[in-house]
Enzyme design. Structure first.
Site, short mmCIF file in Angstrom:
data_model
loop_
_atom_site.label_atom_id
_atom_site.label_comp_id
_atom_site.label_asym_id
_atom_site.label_seq_id
_atom_site.Cartn_x
_atom_site.Cartn_y
_atom_site.Cartn_z
CG ASP A 182 -1.94 0.99 1.32
OD1 ASP A 182 -2.84 0.90 0.46
OD2 ASP A 182 -1.92 1.87 2.20
CD GLU A 186 15.26 -14.37 4.52
OE1 GLU A 186 14.36 -14.82 5.26
OE2 GLU A 186 15.89 -13.32 4.76
C1 GLC Z 1 -4.14 2.95 -0.59
C2 GLC Z 1 -5.39 2.11 -0.51
C3 GLC Z 1 -6.52 2.95 -0.06
C4 GLC Z 1 -6.20 3.53 1.30
C5 GLC Z 1 -4.88 4.29 1.26
C6 GLC Z 1 -4.37 4.56 2.63
O1 GLC Z 1 -4.19 3.85 -1.62
O2 GLC Z 1 -5.64 1.48 -1.73
O3 GLC Z 1 -7.73 2.25 -0.01
O4 GLC Z 1 -7.21 4.38 1.71
O5 GLC Z 1 -3.88 3.57 0.62
O6 GLC Z 1 -3.93 3.37 3.22
#
Ligand code: GLC
Length: 637
Positions: free
Chosen positions: A224, A299
Site C-alpha cells: 500500500d 529466502e
Molecule cells: C491505498 C489504498 C486505499 C487507502 C490508502 C491509505 O491507496 O488502496 O484504499 O485508503 O492507501 O492506506
C-alpha cells in the site's frame, strides 16, 4: 507520441517453464468487507471468501489478493492496521486466514495479502505508547521516533502538507499534562499516523511481518502507498494536495517526463519536475526498502511476489519500482486512468510495453479497484475519460448499458495484453458503481474530510450480489435455506444458525445497501448463462491460458488506428520468433491472437484471416464489421 507499429520480441526468459507464477497471473482482488458474509452479520469475512473459492476456480483466475483483514478500527476500511499479525474479529480469526490459505492452495489459487507500511492505525500499540510517552526522556523519544512527530511553529502545523483525504496532514497532540503538544504527520486520515522509515526498528518490524505471513504460506504482498514511505529531508512545503482519486485533467502524453500532471491527475507537479518535487512521493529512499524486502522474499522458495501500489508518473518512474532486485510488479494506473479513449489507451500501452522491456519486468493491467469508480460506470459517463472520486445521486448518472458494453470490451483489451492482469471483485459480473448511495451511509473518510465535496469510494465497495432472489442478494452466503442451494457453490458450509435442527436466523442486511439493479448482475444470473459477463470472462481466461497470451509477444497490428478510435494488437505465442507484424508475414508463430476494440463512432472492417473469434457482446459484429463500443479477439491457431 508515436502510435505506429511497435513490436517486441517474445522474451525467452518469460516463456521458459521456470517462469515465476506471477509473470502472467490473473489476480482477483477480494475486498473482504464486501465479498461474502459467512456468519450473517452483514459484513464479509474470511470464511465467506473460503466458501466462495469454487466460484473463483470456475472463473479461472490464478490468484487472489485480499485487501486488509487485520485488526483495525476500520476508520479507512482496514487500511488502518492496529495489529499486522492477527485477523480482525469482524473477519474471523487467524485460523480462518490459515484455513483460507490452505483451501486456496488446494484449489490451485495463490494468495496475496495487503501490507500497509506507510502508516499504522492510531490504535496500534506503538502509537498509543508514543502518545503517552514523555518526549523529554530518552525512552519517550525512542518510541516517538517510530512516527513523524514535529514541534510545529506556535499554533501552526510544521508545514503546509495536505492529507490525501482532504484537510491538513498534521494533527496536534496533547501532552500528558494537558498542554498542546507536538504534531504528527498523517498523509491520510488522522487515525493513520505515518511511520518514520528512517527508524531502524520500523524497518525491522516490517521485515518480521513479511516473514510472519510468508511462514504461513502467503504468496506475496500488495504494498500500500509504496511511493510514500520516505519523505524529503526537512519536510519542505508543497503547493498542492496529493489527491489520489481526483478527477483527472487530460492525461499528458504518457512518458513525457516534462508533463505537469501526476498520474492520478493530482494537480501537482510530477516527481520529475525539479522545480516542484513532491516531498512525500517517489523519493529515492523507498527503493532501498524494497531491495531489502526482495531479499526477505528470496529466502522463500515458492516465488512470493511484491506488488507496488505506487501512484507515480511518468511510467518510466513507475518501472523503477520493478527493477531487478526490487518489487516484482507495479499496478499500471496510467492504463487505468486512460479511460475509454483509444489514443490515451494506446499511448499508455505503448509506453508500458517499452518501459517493461527496459527493466525486464512483466506489465500489469488493471481497470478498477476498491479506490476507483468502477469502470463499467466511468465508461458510461458523457466523458468516459473522467475519473471522479465517487459519484452521488446529484452527480451525472452513467449510462449503465453503454458502460456495460464498454466494460466488457475493455476487459478484452486488458486480458489480451501480455503480462499480469488484475480483476476487481464484481468486474466479472459487469457490476456498475452504486451511484445513488445515501450520503448518511458513506464511510470513506474522504467524504467527511472534504466536507462532502468528494463522495469517496463507498460506491465501488458495495457487497457482491450472489443470488438475485435472496435477501441482500445472497451476500450472506451461508444463509441458503430459504432459497435453495447456491448454483455457485452448493457446498457452502452451513453457518451456526443453520445447523441441523436449529431455526434459520435471518442474516443482517449488508453493511452497505446494494442498488436494486444488482439483482440483474447477481452471480446466479450469470454463471453458466451463455452471453453473460461472467461467461465472457471465463472464456477469455480459458483462451488466454490455452494460448499463453500472458507470456506472448505484443505488436500493434496494421488495423491499429487510435485516431479513428481503433485499438488493435497481436499477441504471438508458442514459438513466434522476433516481432510479428501482420503485414510482414515473415514468421508465422504457432499461435496468434488479434485483439481489436472499437472505441470510435463508426463500424470498422475486421481481418478475414482469423479462424475463430470471441466478441464482447452479441451485437458486437454486424455485417462483417466491428461495431462501436465493442471488442473482439480473433484467433489463429
Ligand atoms: C491505498 C489504498 C486505499 C487507502 C490508502 C491509505 O491507496 O488502496 O484504499 O485508503 O492507501 O492506506
Amino acid at each position: 507520441m508515436t502510435t505506429g507499429p511497435l513490436s517486441t520480441p517474445p522474451s525467452e526468459a518469460r516463456n521458459h517453464p521456470i517462469n515465476p507464477w506471477w509473470v502472467d497471473a490473473v489476480i482477483y482482488q477480494v475486498y473482504p468487507r464486501s465479498f461474502a458474509d459467512a456468519d450473517g452479520d452483514g459484513m464479509g469475512d474470511l470464511a465467506g471468501v473460503t466458501a466462495q473459492l469454487p466460484y473463483l476456480e470456475e472463473l479461472g483466475v490464478d490468484a487472489i489478493w485480499l485487501s486488509p483483514f487485520y485488526v483495525s478500527p476500520q476508520r479507512d476500511g482496514g487500511y488502518d492496521v492496529a495489529d499486522y499479525r492477527d485477523v480482525d474479529p469482524l473477519f474471523g480469526r487467524l485460523e480462518d486466514a490459515e484455513r483460507l490459505l490452505d483451501a486456496a492452495h488446494a484449489a490451485g489459487l495463490r494468495v496475496i495479502v495487503d501490507l500497509v507500511p506507510n502508516h499504522t492505525s492510531s490504535a496500534h500499540p506503538w502509537f498509543v505508547e508514543a502518545l503517552s510517552a514523555d518526549p523529554n526522556t530518552e525512552a519517550g523519544r525512542a518510541v516517538r521516533d517510530r512516527y513523524m512527530f514535529r514541534p510545529g511553529t506556535g499554533a501552526e502545523a510544521p508545514n503546509n502538507w495536505q492529507s490525501t483525504f482532504g484537510g491538513p496532514a498534521w494533527t496536534r497532540t496533547t501532552n500528558p499534562d494537558g498542554t498542546p503538544g507536538d504534531w504528527y504527520l498523517h498523509l491520510f486520515d488522522s487515525s493513520q499516523p505515518d511511520l518514520n522509515w528512517d527508524n531502524a526498528e520500523v524497518r525491522g518490524e516490517f521485515e518480521d511481518i513479511l516473514r510472519f505471513w510468508l511462514d504461513r504460506g502467503v504468496d506475496g504482498f500488495r504494498v500500500d502507498v509504496a511511493h510514500g514511505l520516505v519523505k524529503a529531508e526537512g519536510l519542505p512545503d508543497h503547493h498542492a494536495r496529493p489527491g489520489m482519486v481526483t478527477d483527472a485533467e487530460p492525461l499528458a502524453a504518457a512518458g513525457d517526463a516534462d508533463a505537469g500532471e501526476d498520474v492520478a491527475g493530482h494537480r501537482e507537479a510530477n516527481p520529475q519536475d525539479h522545480a516542484h518535487p513532491v516531498p512525500y512521493h517517489d523519493q529515492e529512499g523507498v527503493h532501498e526498502i524494497y531491495r531489502s524486502w526482495n531479499a526477505v522474499l528470496a529466502e522463500y522458495d515458492h516465488d512470493p511476489v511484491l506488488v507496488a501500489e505506487a501512484w507515480v508518473s511518468p511510467l518510466e518512474r513507475l518501472f523503477r519500482y520493478v527493477r531487478p532486485g526490487e518489487m516484482h510488479q507495479a499496478f499500471n494506473f496510467t492504463f487505468l486512468l486512460a479511460g475509454w479513449d483509444a489514443v490515451r489507451m494506446s499511448d499508455a500501452i505503448t509506453v508500458s510495453v517499452q518501459e517493461a522491456e527496459k527493466v525486464g519486468a512483466p506489465n500489469t493491467w488493471v481497470l478498477s479497484n476498491h479506490d476507483t469508480v468502477r469502470h463499467a460506470s466511468r465508461f458510461g459517463l458523457a466523458d468516459p475519460t473522467r475519473y471522479p472520486n465517487g459519484l452521488g445521486a446529484e452527480d451525472e448518472q452513467p449510462d449503465d448499458a453503454l458502460g456495460w458494453k464498454r466494460g466488457r470490451a475493455a476487459a478484452m483489451i486488458e486480458l489480451g495484453l501480455p503480462g499480469s492482469a488484475y480483476i476487481y471483485q464484481g468486474d466479472e459480473l459487469g457490476l456498475p458503481e452504486h451511484t445513488t448511495l445515501d450520503d448518511s451511509l458513506r464511510q470513506d473518510p474522504t467524504f467527511v474530510r472534504t466536507e462532502g465535496a468528494e463522495k469517496g469510494r463507498d460506491g465501488c465497495r458495495v457487497p457482491m450480489p450472489w443470488r438475485a432472489d435472496a435477501p441482500g442478494f445472497g451476500f450472506a452466503v451461508g444463509h441458503h435455506v430459504d432459497t435453495g442451494p447456491s448454483p455457485v457453490n452448493p457446498n457452502t458450509p452451513a453457518t451456526p444458525g443453520h445447523d441441523a435442527g436449529a431455526a434459520p436466523v435471518a442474516p443482517a442486511a449488508p453493511w452497505l445497501p446494494q442498488p436494486e439493479s444488482y439483482g440483474t448482475y447477481a452471480a446466479d444470473r450469470q454463471v453458466d448463462v451463455a452471453g453473460s459477463t461472467f461467461e465472457l470472462y471465463r472464456q477469455l481466461l480459458g483462451v488466454r491460458g490455452e494460448l499463453d497470451l500472458g507470456t506472448g509477444a505484443f505488436a500493434w497490428s496494421r488495423f491499429h488506428s487510435p485516431e479513428l478510435g481503433v485499438l488493435a494488437f497481436t499477441v504471438a505465442t508458442g514459438g513466434g520468433q522476433g516481432g510479428y507484424d501482420l503485414d510482414s508475414g515473415d514468421h508465422i508463430p504457432e499461435k496468434v491472437a488479434l485483439v481489436m476494440a472499437n472505441m470510435g463512432q463508426t463500424a470498422v472492417e475486421v481481418p478475414e484471416e482469423y479462424a475463430a473469434a470471441i466478441f464482447s457482446h452479441d451485437e458486437a459484429m454486424q455485417d462483417g464489421q466491428l461495431m462501436p463500443d465493442s471488442a473482439a479477439w480473433f484467433l489463429r491457431r
